[in-house]
Design a protein around this motif. Structure first.
Motif, PDB file in Angstrom:
ATOM      1  N   LEU A 259     -57.189  21.165 -34.563  1.00 28.66           N
ATOM      2  CA  LEU A 259     -56.894  20.588 -33.252  1.00 28.66           C
ATOM      3  C   LEU A 259     -57.773  19.368 -33.013  1.00 28.66           C
ATOM      4  N   LEU A 260     -59.050  19.453 -33.389  1.00 30.15           N
ATOM      5  CA  LEU A 260     -59.922  18.280 -33.242  1.00 30.15           C
ATOM      6  C   LEU A 260     -59.425  17.122 -34.101  1.00 30.15           C
ATOM      7  N   ALA A 261     -58.923  17.442 -35.286  1.00 31.10           N
ATOM      8  CA  ALA A 261     -58.380  16.371 -36.127  1.00 31.10           C
ATOM      9  C   ALA A 261     -57.184  15.720 -35.462  1.00 31.10           C
ATOM     10  N   ARG A 262     -56.311  16.534 -34.855  1.00 26.36           N
ATOM     11  CA  ARG A 262     -55.156  15.978 -34.166  1.00 26.36           C
ATOM     12  C   ARG A 262     -55.601  15.087 -32.996  1.00 26.36           C
ATOM     13  N   ILE A 263     -56.595  15.551 -32.252  1.00 25.58           N
ATOM     14  CA  ILE A 263     -57.151  14.758 -31.150  1.00 25.58           C
ATOM     15  C   ILE A 263     -57.677  13.429 -31.671  1.00 25.58           C
ATOM     16  N   LEU A 264     -58.404  13.498 -32.780  1.00 20.96           N
ATOM     17  CA  LEU A 264     -59.009  12.305 -33.360  1.00 20.96           C
ATOM     18  C   LEU A 264     -57.944  11.339 -33.870  1.00 20.96           C
ATOM     19  N   PHE A 265     -56.960  11.855 -34.604  1.00 24.29           N
ATOM     20  CA  PHE A 265     -55.957  10.999 -35.230  1.00 24.29           C
ATOM     21  C   PHE A 265     -55.048  10.337 -34.204  1.00 24.29           C
ATOM     22  N   THR A 266     -54.939  10.904 -33.014  1.00 17.91           N
ATOM     23  CA  THR A 266     -54.086  10.296 -31.997  1.00 17.91           C
ATOM     24  C   THR A 266     -54.877   9.451 -31.015  1.00 17.91           C
ATOM     25  N   VAL A 319     -61.470   6.454 -38.818  1.00 18.42           N
ATOM     26  CA  VAL A 319     -60.786   6.379 -37.525  1.00 18.42           C
ATOM     27  C   VAL A 319     -61.427   5.331 -36.634  1.00 18.42           C
ATOM     28  N   LEU A 320     -62.747   5.297 -36.615  1.00 19.28           N
ATOM     29  CA  LEU A 320     -63.436   4.313 -35.786  1.00 19.28           C
ATOM     30  C   LEU A 320     -63.103   2.898 -36.235  1.00 19.28           C
ATOM     31  N   GLY A 321     -62.931   2.708 -37.537  1.00 17.08           N
ATOM     32  CA  GLY A 321     -62.527   1.393 -38.029  1.00 17.08           C
ATOM     33  C   GLY A 321     -61.137   1.020 -37.546  1.00 17.08           C
ATOM     34  N   ALA A 322     -60.212   1.996 -37.557  1.00 15.85           N
ATOM     35  CA  ALA A 322     -58.857   1.723 -37.072  1.00 15.85           C
ATOM     36  C   ALA A 322     -58.855   1.442 -35.583  1.00 15.85           C
ATOM     37  N   ALA A 323     -59.759   2.073 -34.854  1.00 19.00           N
ATOM     38  CA  ALA A 323     -59.817   1.908 -33.398  1.00 19.00           C
ATOM     39  C   ALA A 323     -60.152   0.473 -33.011  1.00 19.00           C
ATOM     40  N   ARG A 324     -60.742  -0.279 -33.926  1.00 17.08           N
ATOM     41  CA  ARG A 324     -61.090  -1.669 -33.604  1.00 17.08           C
ATOM     42  C   ARG A 324     -59.856  -2.570 -33.598  1.00 17.08           C
ATOM     43  N   THR A 325     -58.765  -2.103 -34.236  1.00 18.06           N
ATOM     44  CA  THR A 325     -57.571  -2.944 -34.347  1.00 18.06           C
ATOM     45  C   THR A 325     -56.455  -2.533 -33.401  1.00 18.06           C
ATOM     46  N   VAL A 326     -56.460  -1.289 -32.932  1.00 14.88           N
ATOM     47  CA  VAL A 326     -55.394  -0.803 -32.053  1.00 14.88           C
ATOM     48  C   VAL A 326     -56.012  -0.028 -30.909  1.00 14.88           C
ATOM     49  N   ASP A 327     -55.585  -0.317 -29.685  1.00 11.12           N
ATOM     50  CA  ASP A 327     -56.074   0.404 -28.507  1.00 11.12           C
ATOM     51  C   ASP A 327     -55.109   1.527 -28.165  1.00 11.12           C
ATOM     52  N   PRO A 328     -55.508   2.793 -28.343  1.00 15.59           N
ATOM     53  CA  PRO A 328     -54.584   3.897 -28.110  1.00 15.59           C
ATOM     54  C   PRO A 328     -54.612   4.436 -26.690  1.00 15.59           C
ATOM     55  N   ALA A 336     -48.972   5.850 -30.882  1.00 19.47           N
ATOM     56  CA  ALA A 336     -48.285   6.034 -32.161  1.00 19.47           C
ATOM     57  C   ALA A 336     -48.747   4.991 -33.177  1.00 19.47           C
ATOM     58  N   ALA A 337     -48.947   3.756 -32.707  1.00 19.59           N
ATOM     59  CA  ALA A 337     -49.432   2.701 -33.600  1.00 19.59           C
ATOM     60  C   ALA A 337     -50.831   3.020 -34.103  1.00 19.59           C
ATOM     61  N   PHE A 338     -51.644   3.624 -33.241  1.00 21.79           N
ATOM     62  CA  PHE A 338     -52.985   4.003 -33.644  1.00 21.79           C
ATOM     63  C   PHE A 338     -52.942   5.058 -34.746  1.00 21.79           C
ATOM     64  N   ALA A 339     -52.106   6.098 -34.547  1.00 24.27           N
ATOM     65  CA  ALA A 339     -51.989   7.150 -35.565  1.00 24.27           C
ATOM     66  C   ALA A 339     -51.542   6.557 -36.895  1.00 24.27           C
ATOM     67  N   LYS A 340     -50.604   5.622 -36.837  1.00 20.44           N
ATOM     68  CA  LYS A 340     -50.134   4.987 -38.069  1.00 20.44           C
ATOM     69  C   LYS A 340     -51.250   4.194 -38.734  1.00 20.44           C
ATOM     70  N   ALA A 341     -52.043   3.482 -37.916  1.00 12.05           N
ATOM     71  CA  ALA A 341     -53.150   2.694 -38.468  1.00 12.05           C
ATOM     72  C   ALA A 341     -54.201   3.599 -39.100  1.00 12.05           C
ATOM     73  N   VAL A 342     -54.452   4.754 -38.474  1.00 11.35           N
ATOM     74  CA  VAL A 342     -55.420   5.704 -39.024  1.00 11.35           C
ATOM     75  C   VAL A 342     -54.960   6.213 -40.380  1.00 11.35           C
ATOM     76  N   LEU A 343     -53.710   6.625 -40.458  1.00  6.16           N
ATOM     77  CA  LEU A 343     -53.207   7.164 -41.713  1.00  6.16           C
ATOM     78  C   LEU A 343     -53.173   6.092 -42.795  1.00  6.16           C
TER      79      LEU A 343
END
Length: 383
Positions: A259-266, A319-328, A336-343
């Motif tokens: 569940l924490l992973a799901r929270i993080l990835f979204t 995830v923190l690196g992806a967070a710099r490029t997309v604001d979720p 959804a764009a954030f989750a895609k960027a994380v993956l």
């Protein structure tokens, strides 16, 4: 014993071609198509019949061409150029050929699927046998009706690769997911992904039919429940509301690593920080500082103190690196764009391409305890 009478003479041909009405010419087309399939046709008669086919293919009346296609659809000796011309004709002419004729190669069918509209694609999807290559093209270029026909066709080669593409593109379409789940033969990896996407009755069918072990079915069902649980946390909830929500989950024993992973990835970083704080027994502000301000050592220490599996700190860095490029934090599309960027970042970090399916990765990660080699495998499996 006298000589055998010819099956087809030039006089017969002349009469057939000079029929004054479209109906008469359509009847002629049907007769000649039937004659062509006879094994006792002489080589000259066969050449004559095929010459008539090529003339009738150009008849301006659709009924004539449709009658010709219907008479030739089961004829394996029909010339390839004739079959292709009929398959590229209007729907009424082409569909019988595309559905039944064995003259076409996979390359022919893929070209038709890529260039022709849905009715043509449905005809191909319902063929007695559909190869993996053709099935893949149907999934890539077809709509819901086309793919529903494909997954409900027992003669279609819906391999693990094709099935994964179907889930990637049509996971929100219940009729396609149910049809895929009800196939008699289904790779276990697809069955695991489908469990979280189908209705309860189909879910039970998956578990029973495909021999999913109890722990496997329970794991994917739990992940489905966790997805529903997270949906209860409204987008834009304030820190106080988030803290209360996370605390209740922790008290009920439902604040699991997956569940924490799901929270993080979204991209729900406030909720993730609150979750780590609850598991560590520290204020959320401290968890925030350890995550954002303490470097790799802080990440490792907070994940270890919270009882999360080894490797979670490395995932958090991605995830923190992806967070710099997309604001979720703004809306669902950006989430959804954030989750895609994380993956995508996970796939790139592991050198295995771009991952695209959150649900599939979470299922694999839950079993693999977030170890980095398993992450690479998960990312590869979803490309």
């Amino acid at each position: 014993m006298g000589l055998a009478m010819p099956i087809l003479s030039e006089e017969d041909v002349d009469k057939l071609l000079k029929a004054p009405t479209p109906r008469g010419r359509a009847e002629a087309a049907a007769k000649i198509g039937a004659v062509h399939s006879r094994p006792d046709l002489t080589p000259n008669e066969r050449i004559l019949a095929e010459s008539i086919f090529r003339i009738m293919m150009r008849d301006t009346d659709q009924r004539v061409r449709a009658a010709l296609a219907d008479s030739l659809k089961d004829n394996q000796a029909v010339p390839h150029d004739v079959a292709i011309a009929l398959a590229r004709d209007v729907e009424q002419v082409a569909v019988p050929m595309l559905h039944y004729s064995l003259v076409f190669t996979d390359e022919d069918l893929v070209e038709i699927v890529r260039s022709r509209p849905a009715a043509f694609q449905v005809a191909v999807a319902g063929r007695e046998r559909v190869s993996e290559a053709v099935a893949g093209a149907l999934v890539e270029h077809g709509d819901e009706a086309v793919v529903t026909t494909l997954v409900r066709n027992p003669g279609a080669e819906v391999t693990e690769r094709v099935g994964a593409k179907i889930i990637d593109l049509f996971s929100g379409c219940e009729v396609v997911m149910d049809g895929l789940a009800e196939r008699p033969s289904l790779p276990l990896a697809l069955a695991e992904r489908l469990v979280t996407l189908v209705s309860e009755n189909i879910r039970l069918h998956l578990v029973e039919t495909h021999g999913m072990l109890d722990y496997v079915s329970e794991r994917v069902l739990r992940l489905g429940r966790e997805r529903a649980t997270l949906d209860l946390l409204p987008l834009g909830a304030g820190p106080g509301e988030v803290d209360t929500f996370i605390r209740q989950l922790h008290l009920k024993g439902r604040l699991t690593p997956s569940l924490l992973a799901r929270i993080l990835f979204t991209g729900r970083m406030v909720a993730f920080e609150a979750g780590l704080a609850q598991r560590c027994g520290i204020p959320r502000a401290n968890a925030h500082a350890l995550i954002h301000d303490s470097g790799p050592l802080g990440l490792r220490s907070v994940t270890r103190a919270s009882g999360l599996p080894e490797g979670m700190g490395e995932i958090l860095r991605v995830v923190l690196g992806a967070a710099r490029t997309v604001d979720p934090t703004r809306d669902e599309p950006s989430r959804a764009a954030f989750a895609k960027a994380v993956l995508a970042a996970i796939g790139e970090r592991m050198g295995k391409g771009t991952a695209s399916d959150l649900e599939g990765v979470l299922i694999k990660l839950d079993a693999a305890q977030f170890e980095l080699p398993a992450l690479a495998k998960a990312a590869l499996a979803t490309t």
